[in-house]
Design an enzyme around this catalytic site. Sequence first.
Site, mmCIF file in Angstrom:
data_model
loop_
_atom_site.group_PDB
_atom_site.id
_atom_site.type_symbol
_atom_site.label_atom_id
_atom_site.label_comp_id
_atom_site.label_asym_id
_atom_site.label_seq_id
_atom_site.Cartn_x
_atom_site.Cartn_y
_atom_site.Cartn_z
ATOM 1 N N GLY A 118 -5.378 9.289 1.807
ATOM 2 C CA GLY A 118 -6.652 8.621 1.534
ATOM 3 C C GLY A 118 -7.841 9.556 1.414
ATOM 4 O O GLY A 118 -8.932 9.247 1.898
ATOM 5 N N ASP A 163 -8.033 1.516 3.439
ATOM 6 C CA ASP A 163 -8.238 2.960 3.635
ATOM 7 C C ASP A 163 -9.707 3.269 3.935
ATOM 8 O O ASP A 163 -10.029 4.131 4.752
ATOM 9 C CB ASP A 163 -7.736 3.746 2.416
ATOM 10 C CG ASP A 163 -8.083 3.076 1.090
ATOM 11 O OD1 ASP A 163 -8.780 2.042 1.081
ATOM 12 O OD2 ASP A 163 -7.662 3.603 0.037
#
Length: 334
Positions: A118, A163
Amino acid sequence: MKQFNNAAMNPITVSAPGKLMLFGEHAVVYGHPCIVTAVGQRMFLTVQTLNSKLLTLNSPEVNVTNYSKLLDQLGEGEMPKGARFIEIAVKNFSEKYTVKSGLQITTRSEFASTFGFGSSSASTVCTIKALSELFDLKLSNKEIFDLSYKTVLDVQGKGSGFDVAAAIYGGSLLFFTGGKEITPLTINHLPVIIGYSGIKADTVRLIEKVAEKAEKEPEVVEDIYKRIEQIVEKAKTAIEKSDFEEAGKLMTENQLLLSQLDVSSEKLDAMIQAARDAGAYGAKLSGAGGGDCMIALRNAQGKPAVEKAIERVGGQVIDVETNVEGVRVENKQM
Ligand code: MEV
């Protein structure tokens, strides 16, 4: 509306963690919950004002050097891949808060963007948080979430925002699409083993692949999502009680359903099977599938055998902390 001029301000450095999906991927895009934990590889970002009308960006880890764009042209024309999330984050922030001064942004990443931890959402969150600090706006976590999530959707068009939430709130979270509900979990520790498949996952393509399947077989896919939701609910209780044997079993059940969605891969399957054969309580892919990472649960005593088994089938074991702190201002500059 608040406006900012070319006031000389001290540079601000912030950092945000990466993420690891524990349970509930794909179903979360369609209104079901997931469980995510923040991982201890961080993105660092420094921002300062410039006496110009430019955004200047240096992100060496994604080959962006002295990239610059006029502030009133952000989002227009060519954007190098590595600059997109930060450029659109600055654009969204300036549209909301009318930034007039130039900005210089530099990033430093602790994590390889290939792992699927991420890095894009972490750099987006860092940008919004750093600008909020620079201009003393004191944005709440939810305000940072909303602007960051809008940025992610502007750039990649799809995604639940789990995320983004992990990068902001840190710890481990029960999360619903778009941040409708973000509940921190009470977790002491999480004996998770992470194996990287060596293959970069294409998240957007995999979300589309699942959407195509849902179009062809809506009932089958909806049933899979519902079963994933039940697993997520049970997993929340199990990991809060540190019942990792139960959580491991639930991981394996979740993996079965992900396989039915056709998002696993031969390599991931081999790593998952190897981990289970070596005594893991359970294992599954983590994230979109197709590549990136798998995760397994096992206590400290059984960890080396599971790690060796993952490596034996060509996986790369990644040692990172989980459940770490979310976005924060760093005292020292980079
Ligand atoms: C990707 O890491 C996880 C997905 O659920 C997409 C998302 O939630 O944004 C497939």
